[in-house]
Write a protein that holds these residues in place. Structure first.
Motif: not given
Lengths: 435, 350
Positions: B134-137, B143-145, B234-236
């Motif tokens: 949930g936190y990661a969503m 749009g945080a890195d 990297a969004g993988e």
């Protein structure tokens, strides 16, 4: 210099006392912070306790073997009082008393702990309460004040604490001994067990908690053995023809890829007996005061598995062809050995076979699987000199036994069933053709 | 899947591109983290045995899995720990007093999770995994890195929450790194009775990028975590690392592991000790610079004394405090409970 006292902590979650197993130090020894000084055993585990102080042991408050309540002093250490003084002020946690008795009801166990052994219903409070009302000047509390070890000692000596006279705030060992007329023992003998025990445990003896399959088996055989009056009958039978039939079936193409064992024919013989004498496939329903005759024969096979004894059954075994019965037996055995038998596969059995022969044993008096009327035991098959066509020949011979519940099976029925099984195994081809 | 390893139990560093940045500074730093963590853990255990803590769950044996992983991510990455992750917590600057407060029973929680970007310990098995997803969503939507890492064990992997979290993380492509410390035992349940297929294989079925790593090899854990975290960043999509380690102590101070496991197993794992393995490498390469070991020992001894001091110095909380945070506006029945409890606590002599 200062003297610090280490009191017995609650090392589990909700423990109330511990037995002192062994001291690793004696009075006069130097000890360091976190040096193990004593091993205690709680309801959960044997635990080594590390000393919180640096210094010299001044006093050990409990002898080995003694039970100490949580919060009671264990050991006093004379410290240099430098580091400790900064870390720890004396007396801030050392109660001046053992577990006090305020007459209040004991607390219930907490129940909810992070590891599964649970807690006992017992007092865990360590702090003293104010009395609800001032104590009458002359009165004693209704329950004489004494520590648990003293109560235990009194109980063992048959002393009623209410009759013991004492000075001070509570009854001590000396008071109990005086009342019992025993001379005051030197401190060392307090360590010895106060009463000889019938069972002497040697060092190295192993204790294993009774759980899982062991517990289930124990409950099942106990209930069966003490509710169903067991009768066991025996018959010795020449099964040379059976072993030949096994060989023949193994070679038959219908059995290609299917494991054929003598147990298959024993199962088939028992099913034949049930067909001839269906009353053996029955159950005593004590509650309803009825004898139940199940529609199907769910044939149980006692199996020794790595997890212990289990008795899965083959549902409606009488409806199976010999090939399907062989397949079902093989599958049942494989599943049981892999530990994957489901509770469903173990319930609803109506009659059982146990094969002690695989262990090289001749016969047994098996205990009924609970709720069943009969169990057939199959012994080892041995080559023995045996009467054959009027002469002595070496024949394949085995012993069969049948235990049955005499409440619903009489000797006549039991005997006929066992005799029928023996007849089929003596001549499978002939008897099964006529079946 | 082959277990990824960089340092053999004998302390030999593999010739592997993943070990390219390994040097003395790095190894000394990781070794220090592990030594201090083990010392704190041992001291807390003793304090529990002395009645100063109600309960303690030891991290002994799992230092490499924790230190290697947390040192491989950024200090800005959020971590959702389980309850045994003391070495990881210490790497995030959480001090002894903060770590012990919960187990002494004087505070609901020990530290400010936002300050350390290290969530509170979660005692309910696997509950932190959906939290992490949930936190990661949220991170994703901001749009945080950032990468969100969550620690759990082999026992937790059987919980429904864990499997839901794996599935949903992949479905949402949430930037989560699931880090399993497979320590062989879920209290008294061995992994052989926990699952039929190892976790990393199961995780792959959910669509997670997975890696099986020697959890007692701090350099391998670090390299594997760094690689996985980079891919997640990297969004993988989410990833899972299964680090095979061993719980050298009981489940908790209330548990007696001798009831269910053998001394031989313990002896075997003692030969795979993560600290000794790195120490061998330090010695072989001459990376244990003069005075390093002695200074570290002094530092650990001082830490132990501090642990004892801060533990005993923690004030007992005001019993009233537990009522203070229950409801925003106190109800009549709660006021009565509060008054009743105050009268009860006042009834003690000492």
């Amino acid at each position: 210099m200062a003297t610090e006292t280490f009191v017995l902590p609650d090392v589990g979650e909700g423990l109330t006392e511990a037995d002192v197993l062994s001291w690793h130090v004696a009075v006069g020894d130097e000890v360091g912070v976190n040096q193990v000084v004593v091993e205690v055993e709680t309801a959960k585990a044997a635990v080594e306790l590390p000393c919180p102080f640096d210094g010299t042991v001044a006093e050990l408050f409990a002898a080995e073997g003694e039970t100490v309540p949580v919060g009671a002093p264990l050991i006093a250490v004379t410290t240099a009082a430098v580091e400790q003084a900064a870390e720890h002020s004396p007396d801030d946690e050392a109660p001046d008393d053992e577990a006090p008795d305020d007459g209040a009801p004991d607390d219930e166990g907490s129940g909810s702990v992070l590891v599964g052994y649970g807690t006992s219903a017992a007092r865990t409070r360590r702090r003293r309460r104010r009395p609800a009302s001032p104590e009458p000047a002359t009165g004693r509390p209704s329950r004489p004040p004494a520590t648990p070890p003293v109560r235990k000692m009194a109980k063992e000596l048959g002393v009623d604490l209410a009759e013991v006279t004492y000075d001070g705030d509570r009854i001590r060992r000396e008071d109990v001994r005086r009342h019992a007329g025993t001379p005051s023992a030197p401190a060392a003998s307090a360590a010895a067990p106060s009463a000889p025990s019938a069972v002497v445990e040697e060092p190295g003896d192993r204790r294993v908690p009774i759980t899982g399959v062991r517990r289930a088996t124990a409950a099942a055989v106990t209930s069966s053995a003490f509710t169903a009056p067991h009768v066991t009958e025996f018959v010795t039978v020449d099964v040379t023809a059976m072993t030949e039939t096994v060989e023949a079936l193994r070679a038959h193409r219908a059995f290609e890829g299917v494991r054929v064992t003598p147990l298959l024919l024993v199962a088939r013989a028992l099913l034949s007996a049930v067909r001839h004498f269906p009353d053996i496939n029955a159950r005593w329903d004590s509650e309803a005061q009825e004898i139940v005759h199940p529609r199907a024969v769910n044939l149980g096979i006692a199996a020794a598995t790595p997890r212990g004894l289990i008795v899965p059954n083959i549902k409606d075994a009488a409806a199976l062809t010999l090939v399907d019965l062989a397949r079902a037996l093989a599958e049942l055995t494989t599943t049981a050995r892999a530990g994957r038998t489901t509770p469903e596969q173990m319930s609803g059995g109506t009659i059982t076979i146990t094969n002690v022969g695989v262990f090289g044993v001749d016969a047994a008096t098996p205990i009924l699987n609970p709720g069943e009327a009969a169990i057939l035991c199959f012994g080892a098959v041995r080559r023995r000199p045996w009467e054959y066509r009027g002469e002595v020949a070496l024949r394949e011979v085995t012993e069969l036994s049948l235990s049955f519940d005499h409440r619903l099976v009489d000797g006549e029925l039991g005997s006929r069933v066992l005799a029928r099984v023996a007849a089929v195994l003596a001549d499978p081809a002939g008897e099964l053709l006529l079946d | 899947m082959e277990t990824f390893q960089l340092v053999s139990p004998e302390g030999v560093l593999a010739d592997d591109p993943a070990a390219a940045d390994v040097d003395g500074d790095l190894c000394r730093g990781l070794y220090r983290d592990m030594v201090l963590a083990r010392r704190l853990d041992a001291e807390a255990y003793s304090l529990q045995r002395q009645g100063e803590l109600g309960l303690w769950l030891q991290s002994w044996g799992q230092e490499a899995a924790q230190v290697g992983s947390i040192r491989a991510i950024r200090d800005t990455d959020w971590v959702f720990p389980s309850y045994r992750d003391h070495a990881a917590a210490m790497c995030r600057g959480i001090g002894p007093e903060e770590l012990l407060a919960q187990w002494r029973g004087v505070r609901q929680s020990g530290w400010d999770p936002a300050r350390h970007r290290f969530h509170l310990y979660t005692l309910v098995l696997a509950a932190q995994l959906p939290h992490a997803v949930g936190y990661a969503m949220g991170v994703q939507r901001d749009g945080a890195d950032e990468v969100v890492m969550t620690y759990f064990g082999d026992g937790s992997s059987s919980e429904g929450e864990a499997n839901e979290a794996f599935n949903w993380a992949v479905t949402m492509a949430a930037p989560v790194l699931f880090f399993c410390q497979n320590n062989g035992w879920a209290i008294s349940t061995p992994t052989s009775a926990q699952y039929g297929a190892p976790l990393h294989r199961r995780a792959a079925g959910f669509g997670l990028a997975t890696q099986l790593v020697d959890g007692n090899d701090v350099l391998a854990v670090r390299a594997a975590t760094a690689r996985a975290a980079a891919a997640v960043r990297a969004g993988e999509g989410p990833a899972l690392i299964e680090a095979v380690t061993y719980r050298m102590a009981g489940h908790s101070t209330s548990d007696d592991p001798t009831r269910y496991r053998s001394g031989a197993e313990l002896d075997h794992w003692a030969t795979l000790d993560p600290l000794e393995r790195l120490r061998r490498l330090l010695d072989d390469r001459g990376w244990a610079t003069p005075g390093f070991v002695e200074e570290l020992e002094t530092e650990a001894t001082e830490l132990a004394a501090e642990v004892r001091r801060v533990c005993r110095a923690m004030p007992d909380p005001d019993a009233d405090a537990m009522f203070a945070h229950t409801l925003a506006v106190e109800t009549r029945s709660q006021a009565a409970e509060r008054a009743g409890y105050a009268a009860y606590t006042a009834s003690f002599v000492d």
